[in-house]
Design an enzyme around this catalytic site. Sequence first.
Site, PDB file in Angstrom:
ATOM      1  CB  ALA A  18      -1.035  -0.566   1.216  1.00  0.00           C
ATOM      2  N   GLY A  19       2.007   0.966   0.731  1.00  0.00           N
ATOM      3  CA  GLY A  19       2.713   2.510   1.333  1.00  0.00           C
ATOM      4  C   GLY A  19       3.877   2.738  -0.637  1.00  0.00           C
ATOM      5  CG  PHE A 116      -7.335 -18.605  -3.046  1.00  0.00           C
ATOM      6  CD1 PHE A 116      -6.403 -19.213  -3.552  1.00  0.00           C
ATOM      7  CD2 PHE A 116      -6.709 -17.983  -1.774  1.00  0.00           C
ATOM      8  CE1 PHE A 116      -5.139 -19.064  -3.315  1.00  0.00           C
ATOM      9  CE2 PHE A 116      -5.672 -17.667  -1.512  1.00  0.00           C
ATOM     10  CZ  PHE A 116      -4.798 -18.103  -1.722  1.00  0.00           C
ATOM     11  CG  ASP A 212       3.568   0.315  15.422  1.00  0.00           C
ATOM     12  OD1 ASP A 212       3.856  -0.040  16.559  1.00  0.00           O
ATOM     13  OD2 ASP A 212       5.032  -0.127  14.736  1.00  0.00           O
ATOM     14  CD  GLN A 231      -9.251 -14.454   6.790  1.00  0.00           C
ATOM     15  OE1 GLN A 231      -7.836 -13.829   6.422  1.00  0.00           O
ATOM     16  NE2 GLN A 231     -10.542 -13.843   6.396  1.00  0.00           N
ATOM     17  CG  HIS A 233      -5.550 -18.752   7.067  1.00  0.00           C
ATOM     18  ND1 HIS A 233      -5.330 -20.244   6.780  1.00  0.00           N
ATOM     19  CD2 HIS A 233      -5.340 -18.150   6.575  1.00  0.00           C
ATOM     20  CE1 HIS A 233      -4.462 -20.727   5.266  1.00  0.00           C
ATOM     21  NE2 HIS A 233      -4.934 -19.332   4.918  1.00  0.00           N
ATOM     22  CG  LEU A 243      -0.219 -18.525   5.714  1.00  0.00           C
ATOM     23  CD1 LEU A 243      -1.863 -19.225   7.200  1.00  0.00           C
ATOM     24  CD2 LEU A 243      -0.578 -17.589   5.455  1.00  0.00           C
ATOM     25  CD  GLU A 246      -8.303 -20.118   1.164  1.00  0.00           C
ATOM     26  OE1 GLU A 246      -7.796 -19.107   2.765  1.00  0.00           O
ATOM     27  OE2 GLU A 246      -9.024 -19.156   0.667  1.00  0.00           O
ATOM     28  NE  ARG A 277      -7.654 -17.190   4.311  1.00  0.00           N
ATOM     29  CZ  ARG A 277      -7.057 -16.748   3.494  1.00  0.00           C
ATOM     30  NH1 ARG A 277      -6.498 -15.008   3.856  1.00  0.00           N
ATOM     31  NH2 ARG A 277      -6.520 -16.962   2.858  1.00  0.00           N
ATOM     32  CG  HIS A 344      -3.855 -14.845   7.889  1.00  0.00           C
ATOM     33  ND1 HIS A 344      -2.721 -14.684   7.471  1.00  0.00           N
ATOM     34  CD2 HIS A 344      -4.057 -15.396   7.057  1.00  0.00           C
ATOM     35  CE1 HIS A 344      -2.305 -14.899   6.588  1.00  0.00           C
ATOM     36  NE2 HIS A 344      -3.690 -14.694   5.668  1.00  0.00           N
ATOM     37  NE  ARG A 385      -7.011 -10.968   4.181  1.00  0.00           N
ATOM     38  CZ  ARG A 385      -6.295 -11.912   3.513  1.00  0.00           C
ATOM     39  NH1 ARG A 385      -6.478 -11.626   1.825  1.00  0.00           N
ATOM     40  NH2 ARG A 385      -5.500 -12.977   4.306  1.00  0.00           N
ATOM     41  CB  SER A 390      -5.362  -8.891   1.992  1.00  0.00           C
ATOM     42  OG  SER A 390      -4.745 -10.051   2.154  1.00  0.00           O
ATOM     43  CG  LEU A 391      -1.091 -10.214  -2.140  1.00  0.00           C
ATOM     44  CD1 LEU A 391      -0.421 -10.980  -2.930  1.00  0.00           C
ATOM     45  CD2 LEU A 391      -0.405  -9.245  -0.870  1.00  0.00           C
TER      46      LEU A 391
HETATM   47  C1  LIG Z   1       1.271 -15.120   5.692  1.00  0.00           C
HETATM   48  C2  LIG Z   1       1.138 -14.099   4.928  1.00  0.00           C
HETATM   49  C3  LIG Z   1       0.344 -14.862   3.646  1.00  0.00           C
HETATM   50  C4  LIG Z   1      -0.764 -13.738   3.688  1.00  0.00           C
HETATM   51  N1  LIG Z   1      -1.232 -14.664   1.677  1.00  0.00           N
HETATM   52  C5  LIG Z   1      -1.900 -13.262   1.364  1.00  0.00           C
HETATM   53  C6  LIG Z   1      -2.289 -13.801   0.255  1.00  0.00           C
HETATM   54  O1  LIG Z   1      -1.600 -14.913  -0.765  1.00  0.00           O
HETATM   55  N2  LIG Z   1      -3.247 -12.898  -0.693  1.00  0.00           N
HETATM   56  C7  LIG Z   1      -3.491 -11.728  -0.574  1.00  0.00           C
HETATM   57  O2  LIG Z   1      -4.643 -11.393  -1.140  1.00  0.00           O
HETATM   58  N3  LIG Z   1      -2.879 -11.455   0.982  1.00  0.00           N
HETATM   59  C8  LIG Z   1      -2.286 -11.969   1.632  1.00  0.00           C
HETATM   60  N4  LIG Z   1      -1.252 -11.738   2.957  1.00  0.00           N
HETATM   61  C9  LIG Z   1      -2.003 -10.289   3.411  1.00  0.00           C
HETATM   62  C10 LIG Z   1      -1.335  -9.265   2.633  1.00  0.00           C
HETATM   63  O3  LIG Z   1      -0.177  -9.635   2.472  1.00  0.00           O
HETATM   64  C11 LIG Z   1      -1.419  -8.186   3.821  1.00  0.00           C
HETATM   65  O4  LIG Z   1      -2.764  -7.847   4.258  1.00  0.00           O
HETATM   66  C12 LIG Z   1      -0.875  -7.128   2.612  1.00  0.00           C
HETATM   67  O5  LIG Z   1       0.304  -7.770   1.790  1.00  0.00           O
HETATM   68  C13 LIG Z   1      -0.708  -5.566   3.771  1.00  0.00           C
HETATM   69  O6  LIG Z   1       0.217  -5.323   2.953  1.00  0.00           O
HETATM   70  P1  LIG Z   1       0.486  -3.341   3.623  1.00  0.00           P
HETATM   71  O7  LIG Z   1       0.966  -2.867   2.292  1.00  0.00           O
HETATM   72  O8  LIG Z   1      -1.129  -3.041   4.202  1.00  0.00           O
HETATM   73  O9  LIG Z   1       1.486  -3.129   5.232  1.00  0.00           O
HETATM   74  P2  LIG Z   1       2.682  -4.453   5.528  1.00  0.00           P
HETATM   75  O10 LIG Z   1       3.134  -4.725   4.053  1.00  0.00           O
HETATM   76  O11 LIG Z   1       2.337  -5.421   6.119  1.00  0.00           O
HETATM   77  O12 LIG Z   1       3.017  -3.118   5.239  1.00  0.00           O
HETATM   78  C14 LIG Z   1       3.949  -2.217   6.675  1.00  0.00           C
HETATM   79  C15 LIG Z   1       4.818  -0.971   6.590  1.00  0.00           C
HETATM   80  O13 LIG Z   1       4.662  -0.299   7.564  1.00  0.00           O
HETATM   81  C16 LIG Z   1       6.132  -0.138   8.476  1.00  0.00           C
HETATM   82  N5  LIG Z   1       5.642   0.071   9.855  1.00  0.00           N
HETATM   83  C17 LIG Z   1       4.541  -0.426  10.182  1.00  0.00           C
HETATM   84  N6  LIG Z   1       4.457   0.431  12.200  1.00  0.00           N
HETATM   85  C18 LIG Z   1       5.859   1.317  11.625  1.00  0.00           C
HETATM   86  C19 LIG Z   1       5.790   2.564  11.959  1.00  0.00           C
HETATM   87  N7  LIG Z   1       5.732   2.836  13.874  1.00  0.00           N
HETATM   88  N8  LIG Z   1       6.602   2.881  11.743  1.00  0.00           N
HETATM   89  C20 LIG Z   1       7.445   2.987  10.718  1.00  0.00           C
HETATM   90  N9  LIG Z   1       6.834   1.455   9.509  1.00  0.00           N
HETATM   91  C21 LIG Z   1       6.108   0.998  10.488  1.00  0.00           C
HETATM   92  C22 LIG Z   1       6.534  -1.193   7.857  1.00  0.00           C
HETATM   93  O14 LIG Z   1       8.177  -1.598   8.767  1.00  0.00           O
HETATM   94  C23 LIG Z   1       6.059  -1.911   7.057  1.00  0.00           C
HETATM   95  O15 LIG Z   1       6.950  -1.093   5.979  1.00  0.00           O
HETATM   96  C24 LIG Z   1      -1.488 -12.852   3.488  1.00  0.00           C
HETATM   97  C25 LIG Z   1      -0.771 -12.078   4.715  1.00  0.00           C
HETATM   98  C26 LIG Z   1       0.354 -13.300   5.858  1.00  0.00           C
HETATM   99  C27 LIG Z   1       0.877 -12.762   6.891  1.00  0.00           C
END
Ligand SMILES: Cc1cc2nc3c(=O)[nH]c(=O)nc-3n(C[C@H](O)[C@H](O)[C@H](O)COP(=O)(O)OP(=O)(O)OC[C@H]3O[C@@H](n4cnc5c(N)ncnc54)[C@H](O)[C@@H]3O)c2cc1C
Length: 571
Positions: A18-19, A116, A212, A231, A233, A243, A246, A277, A344, A385, A390-391
């Site tokens: 997302a970022g 899925f 955070d 959720q 898993h 994990l 799925e 799930r 999860h 979900r 979520s990706l």
């Molecule tokens: C094991 C696993 C497998 C998964 N498989 C799938 C899948 O197959 N398909 C699917 O759709 N989804 C899947 N998901 C879910 C999906 O990966 C996540 O929901 C998604 O990638 C989240 O992306 P994000 O950018 O929101 O956060 P993240 O990728 O978690 O990034 C968070 C960022 O925030 C930063 N951050 C956090 N707190 C602070 C702070 N206080 N100060 C500075 N930086 C901070 C971290 O450094 C990091 O860079 C899975 C999740 C897990 C745990």
Amino acid sequence: MGTPVHKFDVVIVGAGLAGCAAAKTAQEAGLKTVVLTKLHPLRSHSGAAQGGINAALSESDTASHEFDTVKGSDYLGDQDAIELMTREAPQTIRWLEHMGAVFSRNDDGTIAQRPFGGQSHPRACYAKDRTGLTCLQTIYEQAHRAGVQFLDEWYVGDLLYDKSSDQAYGVVAYSLKETEFAIFNAKAVMFATGGYARAFGINSNAHANTGDGLSILARHGLPLEDMEFVQFHPTGLAGSGILISEAARGEGGHLYNSENERFMEKYAPSKMELAPRDVVSRAIEKEILEGRGVGPNKDSVWLDLTHLPEEIIETRLPELRDLAITFLGRDMAKERILIRATAHYSMGGIPTDIDGRVRSGAERKVSGLYAAGECACVSIHGANRLGANSLLEAIFFGRRAGEAIVQDIGQLELREAIGTESDRLSGEVSALLRNNGPDTVHAIRTDLQQSMTRNAGVFRTRASLLEQKAYLATLRDRFSQMRVGDKSKLYNTDLQEALELGHMLDFSAFIVEGALAREESRGAHYREDFPERNDERFLQHTFGTMDPSGKIALEYTPVTLGRHTPQARTY
Ligand SMILES: Cc1cc2nc3c(=O)[nH]c(=O)nc-3n(C[C@H](O)[C@H](O)[C@H](O)COP(=O)(O)OP(=O)(O)OC[C@H]3O[C@@H](n4cnc5c(N)ncnc54)[C@H](O)[C@@H]3O)c2cc1C
């Protein structure tokens, strides 16, 4: 010397999908953008996603992607957001492809898609079982190329927010290397800090997923939405909770109990292991609770892939095979592996509109503040979900938040930081380093995680939640005296973990309070004392706010419905 103030157009916290997607979008539009991240970007939890990213690549599938998501959410998802995301999903895949993401292919060269849980068609696009890392590497590289500045190993601990004008204007952070504080002053601030499942004992999340961003906002009195929906898993490795995607069931894995029964027949006869799930997790936990568990402590069930050709496991699930060999000592191509439900994913989070603008109430928005990805609640996933959504959400709404920033920036004035905004965080750090009580971070965190799993996990009751509420108050007391062993400034991971624990305690209170008030069962939130869904009272989003004493107040806001009216959710 005062705290240094760095000025940008846009400051983004978090370098996951997302970022990075938002940063690339903002920078390419000419905005000076910085991304602060406590980890190296490629260590963000997005990189751990294995299974896939959904898109209805055939046009005839679009409507069912939308419907599956609404039904999967147990009708709590907002249908305007779901309709938008599912319609635009194929375009998101093309965006990734054009930037160089390589997806697995069919023999005819088209993008391969796997089934899925809870989906009526195979629509998860994948790159073997390394889908998240493939997407993250691609977007991160391209964000770099666009000129985004990444500051790794910076911990963000506070938001610059003026309550009277409801305006955000930066963040306070410190470098993990030297514990040096700095203020990042910007016209637009975005949170993309990921999920919060680390508050549970058995979980699949990276150590960094400590929620955070949510607690930082909540401490300013900003609301959090639907926090009770966590959720679980179905298939975490026994013991660790790591994990097993799925994809393992998508490729044909079966679940068995101690009586060698494929028990999903009893719970979801038509979808079997590919039910959503929440349904499969409850089935597994029920089998264990009723004494049909397997393994040394009878607290797991079997996941069996031995009937699949070894070549399928090697080509489509190589990481999963490695994980089971490393952490269980079992080769899934040759023997069954032990699994159990694992915390999860966080459905709840920072409330936003469909453009990533943060809401400070049912109708109001905070000027200059945005959020996307797992820390946000748009709400796509409602009460549950669907895998591989979520990706898609993180990338799609990350980009959209970037676009909204570009659109809004002309109206956002830089409110100058004066330098004292860092006092609150530096005061918190000084207090943590000064306290000398008997407890350590490790002790309190373990107690938090185990109690959340026990009392606010897959099954919940009024009694278990009241117990957890009282227990959280005692944990908070212990935390206020807690000793941080390392008093140094250089890479003080003890201090970082203490700050993270403080955040975990805060948002856990929202989970418990929301779950206690929601006297129904919906999606991932299952109340044994209220096993039915109650649309009359609870077809509503929970909005929680915390006052300075830590007390949480709840309000409810309407769900955005659309063409899908709530029905019983059977599979
Ligand atoms: C094991 C696993 C497998 C998964 N498989 C799938 C899948 O197959 N398909 C699917 O759709 N989804 C899947 N998901 C879910 C999906 O990966 C996540 O929901 C998604 O990638 C989240 O992306 P994000 O950018 O929101 O956060 P993240 O990728 O978690 O990034 C968070 C960022 O925030 C930063 N951050 C956090 N707190 C602070 C702070 N206080 N100060 C500075 N930086 C901070 C971290 O450094 C990091 O860079 C899975 C999740 C897990 C745990």
